[in-house]
Design an enzyme around this catalytic site. Structure first.
Site, PDB file in Angstrom:
ATOM      1  N   CYS A   1       0.835  -1.200   0.000  1.00 56.14           N
ATOM      2  CA  CYS A   1       0.000   0.000   0.000  1.00 56.14           C
ATOM      3  C   CYS A   1       0.877   1.259   0.000  1.00 56.14           C
ATOM      4  CB  CYS A   1      -0.961  -0.061   1.183  1.00 56.14           C
ATOM      5  SG  CYS A   1      -2.209   1.236   1.239  1.00 56.14           S
TER       6      CYS A   1
ATOM      7  N   ASP B   1     -10.300  -2.616  -6.785  1.00 58.80           N
ATOM      8  CA  ASP B   1      -9.677  -1.658  -5.882  1.00 58.80           C
ATOM      9  C   ASP B   1     -10.363  -0.299  -6.044  1.00 58.80           C
ATOM     10  OD1 ASP B   1      -7.940   0.167  -4.606  1.00 58.80           O
ATOM     11  OD2 ASP B   1      -6.205  -1.111  -4.991  1.00 58.80           O
TER      12      ASP B   1
ATOM     13  N   HIS C   1      -8.499  -3.033  -2.472  1.00 61.26           N
ATOM     14  CA  HIS C   1      -7.244  -2.491  -1.960  1.00 61.26           C
ATOM     15  C   HIS C   1      -6.880  -3.198  -0.651  1.00 61.26           C
ATOM     16  CE1 HIS C   1      -4.138   0.508  -2.336  1.00 61.26           C
ATOM     17  NE2 HIS C   1      -4.256   0.790  -1.042  1.00 61.26           N
TER      18      HIS C   1
END
Length: 232
Positions: free
Chosen positions: A120, A168, A198
């Site tokens: 991330c 996502d 995500h």
């Protein structure tokens, strides 16, 4: 096993965790955190990599910030994490990442090269660090900063692996395809996972996608074995 170390920076020592493989030595991997800090999840992934034979260094990227401990049981966890991330100065943070790679290269336990790995927020940071200093491999899980870093793609020359989910909300597929077009070259693998959102590797129920997590880790192990093998 993990111990605490300090990484020298221009502003003083940055605390970090160091996870050692059973042999005590091996190639180095600098692992960059999600926005949630060096959470239990990040420590588990660091231990997973150490079990493969790598010396894994996990810098505390929020070290300059006050009140940087995140309560993972809180309903406001995401808002708290976003607030912390917003306080970071990006060039300074990249400098901390570069310092972490330099520290890994001189670590007495590191025998071989040094790669960067991130999830991330950390996936984007790893990409920027790979563009800023020599690394041996890059593994980036859904690097959230990548859309703003694509002008650096030509500076990332290490073998690279990128993971993205097709569902996502933060990085929709048109953005993912723009990233793919910018980073694609010989030596780059780009994997997508149907239905995954995500942070799909994070085990928290709000994020986790079991099939994508398993498949992505399998691809990661194959990529590392091919491009950056640890000692058997």
């Amino acid at each position: 096993m993990a111990d605490r170390i300090d990484i020298p920076t221009a502003d003083g020592p940055m605390p970090a965790y160091r996870f050692l493989p059973e042999a005590g030595t091996g190639p180095g991997i600098v692992l960059f955190q999600e926005i949630f800090g060096v959470s239990d999840y990040i420590k588990i992934r660091a231990a997973d990599l150490a079990a493969l034979g790598y010396v894994v260094i996990v810098p505390e990227i929020y070290w300059r910030l006050d009140d940087s401990e995140i309560d993972e049981s809180s309903d406001g966890m995401l808002q708290q994490a976003m607030g912390l991330m917003s306080q970071l100065d990006w060039p300074t943070t990249v400098g901390d990442g570069v310092a972490s790679v330099a520290a890994a290269r001189t670590d007495e336990h590191v025998d071989g090269g040094v790669g960067v790995f991130g999830f991330c927020f950390g996936g984007g940071l790893a990409f920027n660090v790979a563009a800023s200093t020599d690394v041996d491999v890059l593994v980036s899980y859904y690097g959230s900063a990548l859309p703003n870093l694509l002008d650096l793609a030509g500076d990332v020359t290490a073998p690279s692996l990128h993971h993205f989910g097709t569902a996502d909300d933060y990085l929709p597929m048109d953005v993912v395809e723009r990233i793919r077009a910018a980073v694609s070259r010989d030596g780059v693998r780009f994997e997508t996972y149907d239905g995954a959102g995500h942070a799909f590797d994070n085990p928290l129920p709000m994020f986790h996608h079991a099939a994508a997590s398993t498949a992505a880790w399998r691809h990661t192990l194959d990529f590392l074995a091919t491009n950056f093998p640890a000692k058997p």
